[in-house]
Design a protein around this motif. Structure first.
Motif: not given
Lengths: 166, 418
Positions: B273-274, B276, B380, B382-383
């Motif tokens: 969930h990132k 990077d 993005r 993200f969660k």
């Protein structure tokens, strides 16, 4: 500018989507309602664990991601007194100061969940009362940020000064 | 000592010679706010007692993050923005006109050498046009509408030189994913980035925008591309004739210089969930996907749609996969229609939604179900980003997303390209 509260410890790279999900922030400007959803995607019901004045503590790069100013506002409205992290993402850092939420970069490895933390913004002093430890501040706030924070935020600062003053 | 591009731009806008580390009050040339951030800025502007918006013609308010409105709450915030834009005579971009950053560039608000702020973290996209553009919060947008200025810390600059020749099937998105994986989410915090090198010079303006868009995912304050014939060409097409850009001096002080040869770069993918959490596609498991998303301020431009359509032509999207396509602006949408790209998407089984940000930010038009995997061209993963914290988002290039939609699992686009 003195704060004392219990630490709630989080990890690295806590992004603003986690702080307040996009699905809430687009609906309204009601921050008391939004505050109930603070950090819920990674810590369900976190809001209920907060006592007013508590300190949010995190690792590096806190507040990365979206520029939403709703993020520091929701933290503030949830009753958090200040945020400490090893480092912050820059937009979040500025937004926090602008809404009057104190944020400081310091060695948060010396803080555990539940520790009692004392912060004196005037003297740039942070103390872990539970561990009886002085916490090192990595970089003091630039003067203009201290002035904005002292006025309670950017709106109050500009109302008083009329313009940005260096 | 010479100056970096950022030092030059901040010197020009603060009326004195400044260097990295200085705190300055600078005049801003153009401003942007979108429907997730402008309503709060409007409230702050009113709290300030604002009577007029300074430089109002260069202020663009965009209805894109949740447009057309999916509920009454959003509808009322949109009304607030429309009323404000009319009262203070700012520019307004209506629902369906496009994603803020694309519209801003198409309207000629991002000019070489200018200083731009936008209440959106991906404002750095405009750096593709050789300007300094950075994201701010709503209070700062309001303050700049009120005073015409903002305070800044002049950032240190990192130079990134990209050399070599990209392999077929590898694009700008793979480059920036690779860089985010290399520098990590906070690797360039507070820094400005200047891009140079053979690969950058070869890239189209669309590709440069993709890279500049995602510098914030490494924490950077701005990502600035060189000024060249392609910059001039982009501006000429929208009726702006500019012959000169801003360059850093030979003896400018960079906090670091990185050189990469990307000749062997393969398609990259960021795992949940990132952003990077990046790997070359050959090392990634062939996870089954349920949704594929082509669009956003990162990859919803004409070049992206063309690449995807070329791969999709005559093929079908796999059973069990929903593919959602959102052109980044109405201008792009119309051109894609003319070129027959939209017909290819629809015939292949994709859904084409109006230009906007909905699926990427989880407001509507593409919220995934629990446990689903999505491959997306967004910036993005993200969660919870797409509106469901029980879903898994993979980020990749338009070609990788399209290849995966055809296969029904994460796929290497090179399999389809000789």
């Amino acid at each position: 500018m003195i704060f004392e509260g219990k630490a709630h410890k989080f990890g690295d790279d806590i992004n603003t989507d986690y702080i307040i999900s996009g699905k809430y922030k687009f609906k309204s400007l009601d921050f008391r309602e939004m505050a109930k959803h603070l950090l819920e995607d990674i810590y369900p019901n976190f809001y209920e664990k907060i006592t007013p004045g508590d300190i949010l503590v995190a690792g590096k790069n806190f507040g990365c991601g979206s520029s939403r100013e709703q993020a520091p506002l929701v933290i503030k409205h949830a009753g958090i007194g200040a945020v400490l992290a090893k480092s912050f993402a820059r937009i979040f850092f500025r937004n926090s100061i602008n809404v009057g939420l104190p944020v400081l970069e310091c060695n948060t490895d010396l803080i555990d969940d539940g520790d009692l933390i004392y912060i004196n913004l005037i003297n740039s002093e942070i103390f872990n009362k539970t561990k009886n430890l002085k916490i090192e501040i990595f970089s003091p706030l630039p003067e203009i940020m201290v002035r904005i924070l002292k006025e309670g935020g950017l709106v109050e600062y500009l109302k008083k000064e009329g313009d940005f003053k260096l | 000592m010479g100056k970096t591009i950022s030092e030059k731009i901040f010197s020009n806008h603060s009326g004195k010679s400044v260097k990295a580390g200085d705190i300055v009050v600078a005049r801003v040339d153009a401003l942007m706010g979108q429907d997730g951030t402008a309503p709060l800025a409007i409230r702050v502007f009113e709290e300030l007692g604002g009577k007029k918006v300074i430089n109002n013609e260069k202020v663009l308010l965009v209805l894109d993050h949740s447009a057309p409105p999916p509920n009454e709450g959003v509808a009322n915030l949109h009304k607030l923005m429309r009323d404000f834009a009319e009262k203070y005579e700012t520019q307004l971009s209506e629902i369906g006109e496009g994603v803020c950053h694309q519209v801003f560039m198409e309207r000629g608000l991002a000019l070489p050498g200018s200083l731009i702020i936008g209440a959106d973290s991906h404002t750095c996209t405009y750096g593709a046009l050789n300007c300094f553009a950075t994201g701010v919060g709503s209070s700062e947008l309001a303050s700049a509408m009120y005073t015409g200025k903002l305070w800044f810390k002049v950032p240190e600059t990192v130079k990134i030189i990209l050399n070599g020749k990209l392999r077929k099937g590898v694009s700008a998105k793979d480059i920036i994913l690779y860089l985010v994986g290399y520098f990590k989410a906070d690797g360039l915090t507070y820094k400005a980035v200047e891009f140079e090198g053979e690969i950058i010079m070869e890239l189209s303006m669309d590709g440069r925008a993709t890279i500049a868009n995602m510098v914030v995912e490494m924490g950077a304050k701005a990502g600035i591309m060189p000024f060249d014939e392609k910059t001039k060409e982009f501006l000429k097409e929208i009726g702006i004739y500019i012959e000169e850009g801003v360059f850093s001096d030979k003896d400018a002080n960079f906090s670091a210089i990185y050189t990469f040869d990307l000749s062997n770069l393969e398609p990259q993918i960021a795992l949940p969930h990132k952003v990077d959490n990046v790997y070359p596609i050959s090392s990634v498991d062939r996870v089954k996907i349920q949704e594929a998303y082509l669009g956003t301020c990162t990859n919803g431009r004409l070049e992206d749609l063309r690449l995807s359509a070329e791969l999709l032509k005559g093929k079908r999207i796999a059973k069990g996969v929903r593919m959602i396509v959102a052109p980044a602006s109405k201008k792009i949408y119309l051109q894609a229609l003319k070129e027959g790209l939209i017909e290819i998407f629809l015939s292949a089984g994709a859904v084409v939604v109006n230009p906007g940000c909905g699926p990427c930010v989880g407001t509507h038009q593409g919220v995934p179900a629990d446990g689903e995997n999505i491959i997306s061209t967004a910036n993005r993963n993200f969660k919870g980003r797409m509106g469901n914290n029980k879903a898994f988002i993979y980020l990749a290039s338009p070609l990788t997303v399209t290849a995966s939609a055809i296969k029904g699992e994460i796929a290497n686009p090179l399999e389809f390209i000789d």
